[in-house]
Write an enzyme that holds these catalytic residues in place. Sequence first.
Site, PDB file in Angstrom:
ATOM      1  CG  HIS A   1      -7.412   2.750   1.095  1.00 45.29           C
ATOM      2  ND1 HIS A   1      -6.703   2.635   2.273  1.00 45.29           N
ATOM      3  CD2 HIS A   1      -6.578   2.326   0.114  1.00 45.29           C
ATOM      4  CE1 HIS A   1      -5.495   2.157   1.998  1.00 45.29           C
ATOM      5  NE2 HIS A   1      -5.387   1.952   0.698  1.00 45.29           N
TER       6      HIS A   1
ATOM      7  CB  CYS B   1      -0.915  -0.007   1.229  1.00 45.76           C
ATOM      8  SG  CYS B   1      -2.021   1.409   1.304  1.00 45.76           S
TER       9      CYS B   1
ATOM     10  CG  HIS C   1      -5.769  -2.007  -2.002  1.00 50.90           C
ATOM     11  ND1 HIS C   1      -4.816  -2.729  -1.324  1.00 50.90           N
ATOM     12  CD2 HIS C   1      -5.466  -0.695  -1.783  1.00 50.90           C
ATOM     13  CE1 HIS C   1      -3.984  -1.895  -0.709  1.00 50.90           C
ATOM     14  NE2 HIS C   1      -4.347  -0.654  -0.979  1.00 50.90           N
ATOM     15  CD  GLU C   2      -6.760   1.949  -4.340  1.00 53.54           C
ATOM     16  OE1 GLU C   2      -6.786   2.789  -3.416  1.00 53.54           O
ATOM     17  OE2 GLU C   2      -5.739   1.310  -4.649  1.00 53.54           O
TER      18      GLU C   2
HETATM   19  C1  UDB Z   1      -0.106   0.047  -5.330  1.00 51.40           C
HETATM   20  N1  UDB Z   1       1.294  -1.363  -6.630  1.00 51.40           N
HETATM   21  O1  UDB Z   1      -0.054   0.968  -6.108  1.00 51.40           O
HETATM   22  F1  UDB Z   1       0.032  -7.207  -9.358  1.00 51.40           F
HETATM   23  F2  UDB Z   1       1.899  -4.609 -12.687  1.00 51.40           F
HETATM   24  C2  UDB Z   1       1.004  -0.982  -5.270  1.00 51.40           C
HETATM   25  C3  UDB Z   1       2.265  -0.468  -4.522  1.00 51.40           C
HETATM   26  C4  UDB Z   1       1.882  -0.101  -3.099  1.00 51.40           C
HETATM   27  C5  UDB Z   1       3.269  -1.594  -4.494  1.00 51.40           C
HETATM   28  C6  UDB Z   1       2.879   0.747  -5.201  1.00 51.40           C
HETATM   29  C7  UDB Z   1       1.067  -2.579  -7.143  1.00 51.40           C
HETATM   30  O2  UDB Z   1       0.621  -3.496  -6.467  1.00 51.40           O
HETATM   31  N2  UDB Z   1       1.358  -2.710  -8.467  1.00 51.40           N
HETATM   32  C8  UDB Z   1       1.208  -3.791  -9.269  1.00 51.40           C
HETATM   33  C9  UDB Z   1       0.644  -4.997  -8.855  1.00 51.40           C
HETATM   34  C10 UDB Z   1       0.552  -6.053  -9.742  1.00 51.40           C
HETATM   35  C11 UDB Z   1       0.975  -5.929 -11.034  1.00 51.40           C
HETATM   36  C12 UDB Z   1       1.505  -4.728 -11.431  1.00 51.40           C
HETATM   37  C13 UDB Z   1       1.614  -3.659 -10.567  1.00 51.40           C
HETATM   38  N3  UDB Z   1      -1.159  -0.076  -4.492  1.00 51.40           N
HETATM   39  C14 UDB Z   1      -2.123   1.014  -4.487  1.00 51.40           C
HETATM   40  C15 UDB Z   1      -2.528   1.479  -3.132  1.00 51.40           C
HETATM   41  O3  UDB Z   1      -1.868   1.403  -2.114  1.00 51.40           O
HETATM   42  N4  UDB Z   1      -3.710   2.030  -3.113  1.00 51.40           N
HETATM   43  O4  UDB Z   1      -4.299   2.420  -1.999  1.00 51.40           O
HETATM   44  C16 UDB Z   1      -1.441  -1.261  -3.709  1.00 51.40           C
HETATM   45  C17 UDB Z   1      -2.083  -2.348  -4.589  1.00 51.40           C
HETATM   46  C18 UDB Z   1      -2.179  -3.688  -3.837  1.00 51.40           C
HETATM   47  C19 UDB Z   1      -3.321  -4.416  -4.460  1.00 51.40           C
HETATM   48  C20 UDB Z   1      -4.107  -3.436  -5.257  1.00 51.40           C
HETATM   49  C21 UDB Z   1      -3.502  -2.089  -5.006  1.00 51.40           C
HETATM   50 ZN    ZN Z   2      -3.689   1.239  -0.324  1.00 52.30          ZN
END
Ligand code: UDB
Ligand code: ZN
Length: 181
Positions: free
Chosen positions: A157, A110, A153-154
């Site tokens: 939140h 996250c 996930h969002e």
């Molecule tokens: C993310 N990115 O943006 F399976 F190509 C995460 C971070 C926290 C590692 C930056 C991510 O999971 N990227 C990803 C995953 C894959 C394939 C790919 C890229 N978040 C967003 C966040 O914290 N929103 O509140 C966490 C993700 C975990 C599951 C969905 C969102």
């Molecule tokens: Zn998050």
Amino acid sequence: MITMKDIVREGHPALRQTAEEVQMPPSQEDKETLEKMLEFLQNSQDPELAEKYKLRSGVGLAAPQLGITKRMFAMHLTDEKDDLYSYGFFNPKIVRHSVETTHLEGGEGCLSVDREVPGIVPRYKRITIEAETLENESVRLRLRGLPAIVFQHELDHLNGIMFYDRIEGYEDPYKKELPTL
Ligand code: UDB
Ligand code: ZN
């Protein structure tokens, strides 16, 4: 522009509150905030901009992560078929979901959590969602796989739920209260 310093971290109360519905039609201010959130995700996936501003490559960002407890979030990602899922949503909800679940093999992270938390986070494999978009349209969409995981996930939140709340046995199974003698 939004950078990592604008994103609140674990311990901030906004991450544990139930966010408020956004009044429709959205105010110019709410639209601009959501546009900036989407722009953050795009910037964070641009190797040059990410390096320059030290952005973690994000696929989703919810308003409470900026300390704004309103029901809106952005997602920006491509799936395995290279289809782009780039949206700003107001008042999103899941109206139908599969019984079958899925999860990211390596667990979840996250943008508001600066540590690795091991464990599987179960998510619905397929969801049907309804929301108002940045373009002022009411949409009903079917999502599956990664886009469905990001949406859930969002949405969590907006309800004050962190991904590790859903890791089975996250509360250390070896941690036991001392029996009172
Ligand atoms: C993310 N990115 O943006 F399976 F190509 C995460 C971070 C926290 C590692 C930056 C991510 O999971 N990227 C990803 C995953 C894959 C394939 C790919 C890229 N978040 C967003 C966040 O914290 N929103 O509140 C966490 C993700 C975990 C599951 C969905 C969102
Ligand atoms: Zn998050």
